[in-house]
Design an enzyme around this catalytic site. Structure first.
Site, mmCIF file in Angstrom:
data_model
loop_
_atom_site.group_PDB
_atom_site.id
_atom_site.type_symbol
_atom_site.label_atom_id
_atom_site.label_comp_id
_atom_site.label_asym_id
_atom_site.label_seq_id
_atom_site.Cartn_x
_atom_site.Cartn_y
_atom_site.Cartn_z
ATOM 1 N N LYS A 5 0.792 -1.214 -0.076
ATOM 2 C CA LYS A 5 -0.001 -0.125 0.005
ATOM 3 C C LYS A 5 0.851 1.316 -0.071
ATOM 4 C CE LYS A 5 -4.467 -1.607 1.575
ATOM 5 N NZ LYS A 5 -5.718 -1.664 2.490
ATOM 6 N N LYS B 166 -5.889 -12.275 -8.447
ATOM 7 C CA LYS B 166 -6.908 -12.382 -8.015
ATOM 8 C C LYS B 166 -8.219 -11.178 -8.287
ATOM 9 C CE LYS B 166 -7.396 -9.904 -3.278
ATOM 10 N NZ LYS B 166 -7.812 -9.802 -2.074
ATOM 11 N N LYS C 173 -11.739 -5.692 -5.575
ATOM 12 C CA LYS C 173 -12.594 -4.431 -5.709
ATOM 13 C C LYS C 173 -11.998 -3.051 -6.120
ATOM 14 C CE LYS C 173 -13.803 -4.474 -0.785
ATOM 15 N NZ LYS C 173 -12.732 -4.019 0.364
HETATM 16 P P1 ATP Z 1 -9.008 -4.387 -2.181
HETATM 17 O O1 ATP Z 1 -8.961 -4.830 -3.539
HETATM 18 O O2 ATP Z 1 -9.341 -2.885 -1.937
HETATM 19 O O3 ATP Z 1 -7.442 -4.801 -1.618
HETATM 20 P P2 ATP Z 1 -10.398 -6.825 -1.617
HETATM 21 O O4 ATP Z 1 -11.363 -7.012 -2.690
HETATM 22 O O5 ATP Z 1 -9.200 -7.692 -1.844
HETATM 23 O O6 ATP Z 1 -9.936 -5.420 -1.569
HETATM 24 P P3 ATP Z 1 -10.737 -6.890 1.062
HETATM 25 O O7 ATP Z 1 -11.665 -5.999 1.752
HETATM 26 O O8 ATP Z 1 -9.407 -6.813 1.299
HETATM 27 O O9 ATP Z 1 -11.177 -7.024 -0.393
HETATM 28 O O10 ATP Z 1 -10.977 -8.400 1.621
HETATM 29 C C1 ATP Z 1 -12.318 -8.712 2.171
HETATM 30 C C2 ATP Z 1 -12.131 -10.261 2.205
HETATM 31 O O11 ATP Z 1 -12.592 -10.857 0.989
HETATM 32 C C3 ATP Z 1 -10.982 -11.073 2.566
HETATM 33 O O12 ATP Z 1 -10.912 -11.511 3.676
HETATM 34 C C4 ATP Z 1 -10.780 -12.080 1.460
HETATM 35 O O13 ATP Z 1 -10.928 -13.119 1.959
HETATM 36 C C5 ATP Z 1 -11.945 -11.853 0.507
HETATM 37 N N1 ATP Z 1 -11.642 -11.964 -0.941
HETATM 38 C C6 ATP Z 1 -11.394 -10.980 -1.380
HETATM 39 N N2 ATP Z 1 -11.105 -11.089 -3.069
HETATM 40 C C7 ATP Z 1 -11.380 -12.343 -2.981
HETATM 41 C C8 ATP Z 1 -11.230 -13.077 -4.173
HETATM 42 N N3 ATP Z 1 -10.896 -12.572 -5.231
HETATM 43 N N4 ATP Z 1 -11.417 -14.260 -4.136
HETATM 44 C C9 ATP Z 1 -11.939 -14.813 -2.718
HETATM 45 N N5 ATP Z 1 -12.071 -14.213 -1.697
HETATM 46 C C10 ATP Z 1 -11.499 -12.837 -1.741
#
Ligand code: ATP
Ligand code: LTN
Length: 328
Positions: free
Chosen positions: A111, A193, A196
């Site tokens: 980050k 992966k 969002k």
């Molecule tokens: P950012 O893209 O802003 O880093 P993110 O989409 O990775 O966010 P987080 O808020 O960091 O989401 O994660 C929330 C939860 O969602 C995490 O604990 C993780 O288990 C799950 N998660 C996020 N992305 C995935 C994915 N592509 N597949 C499965 N689980 C996911």
């Protein structure tokens, strides 16, 4: 009953990755555990947020959790900043965290690179606040994605460090990493992966996307050169789509492969898109309905915060006593 703690930041629209990897599992676990599920707004402001957007997303996330099946009767669903004990315990834990170990955290390094103009103290403190979240509730298990494992390990280290310095106070939590279908990949680059915050809007399917958008994104998904529909390490695009199909249809990989045998990519992608849209439609309708009843939502969050506050206060008074803060 064992205690479960988890949270998601209101920092963007949830993707089907968040749904499959996190929120859907919370729903499965809520009957077996005493669960605390938070909307981590204090974590979200470690990167810049628009205040009006943050407020809107917080309420929307609460509605979405409930629409996905999180039952506020079964668990404490609340907003992190409503329980001031999180910030208070974070301060105490800060005094036990070495600057070296905080600055070595992978997410902090990532980050810092991505937000080079805003490497603030909160960003470095993120995992300590997360440890405070978990330890306040004496959680046994923390369901998270693999990317958060290092943070849960810091929470374990801090619990042990506090306990050995001041006497037994915190339960040492275990991460609960859900395997298998838990990793949903980007539709545009299946080696990454789905996230969002991806800058390509076609890479992620959001829980808020309408049916046409969902089907269009699946139609544009990157696939592989031959025309076989089978899970194969050499075919990450098709494998990802099959994974998504299984997760949403509730079937096994071989059942999915069987039903698509001989079909062309176009029809296959349409079937995946329709399956996802069918599951999301009632969730979206329920979320919209809940957002019309803001007072009901507010009372759910208030009740959740009250329940969380009671549990948190118990731990925090014990901590204050142990560290030697004077009380009458
Ligand atoms: P950012 O893209 O802003 O880093 P993110 O989409 O990775 O966010 P987080 O808020 O960091 O989401 O994660 C929330 C939860 O969602 C995490 O604990 C993780 O288990 C799950 N998660 C996020 N992305 C995935 C994915 N592509 N597949 C499965 N689980 C996911
Ligand atoms: N950093 C987490 C969100 C989070 C969390 C927590 C998860 C904040 N506090 C406590 C588990 C336990 C993430 O998934 N990005």
């Amino acid at each position: 009953m064992s205690i479960m703690y988890s949270a998601v930041q209101p920092s963007g629209n949830l993707t089907i990755g968040n749904y499959i990897g996190a929120v859907r599992n919370w729903v499965r676990l809520q009957s077996e555990y005493d669960c605390f599920y938070a909307i981590a707004d204090m974590h979200a402001i470690t990167v810049r947020q628009d205040p009006a957007e943050l407020r809107r997303r917080t309420l929307e996330l609460a509605a979405l959790y409930i629409a996905c099946g999180v039952d506020p009767e079964k668990c404490a669903l609340y907003v992190q900043s409503h329980v001031s004990a999180h910030a208070e315990l974070c301060w105490i834990l800060n005094t036990l965290t070495y600057v070296g170990e905080a600055s070595r955290m992978t997410q902090f390094k990532d980050k810092s690179r991505n937000h080079a103009d805003n490497v603030n103290m909160g960003l470095m403190d993120y995992p300590v606040l997360m440890a405070a979240d978990i330890l306040l509730y004496q959680a046994d298990h923390v369901p998270v994605g693999a990317d958060q494992k290092q943070h849960v390990e810091l929470a374990r280290d801090l619990a042990e460090r506090f306990n050995s310095r001041y006497g037994e106070t915190f339960k040492v939590p275990q991460p609960l990493i859900v395997q298998g279908e838990a990793r949903i990949c980007s539709l545009q680059d299946p080696s990454k992966k789905m996230s969002k915050s991806d800058e390509n809007p076609n890479a992620s399917v959001f829980l808020s996307d309408d049916r046409d958008t969902i089907i269009r994104k699946f139609k544009r998904a990157v696939t592989d050169s031959d025309n076989r529909i089978a899970a194969d390490a050499e075919k990450p695009g098709i494998t990802n789509l099959l994974n998504i199909y299984c997760a949403f249809k509730g079937c096994t990989m071989s059942e999915a492969e069987g039903s698509f045998a001989g079909m062309g990519y176009g029809d296959f992608k349409l079937a995946v898109g329709e399956t996802v849209a069918d599951v999301l439609a009632p969730i979206q309708a329920e979320k919209q309905r809940l957002l019309q009843e803001k007072d009901v939502l507010a009372s759910v969050l208030n009740a959740g915060a009250e329940r969380a506050f009671k549990a948190a206060r118990k731990t925090l008074s014990k901590v204050y006593r142990k560290v030697g803060f004077w009380r009458e």
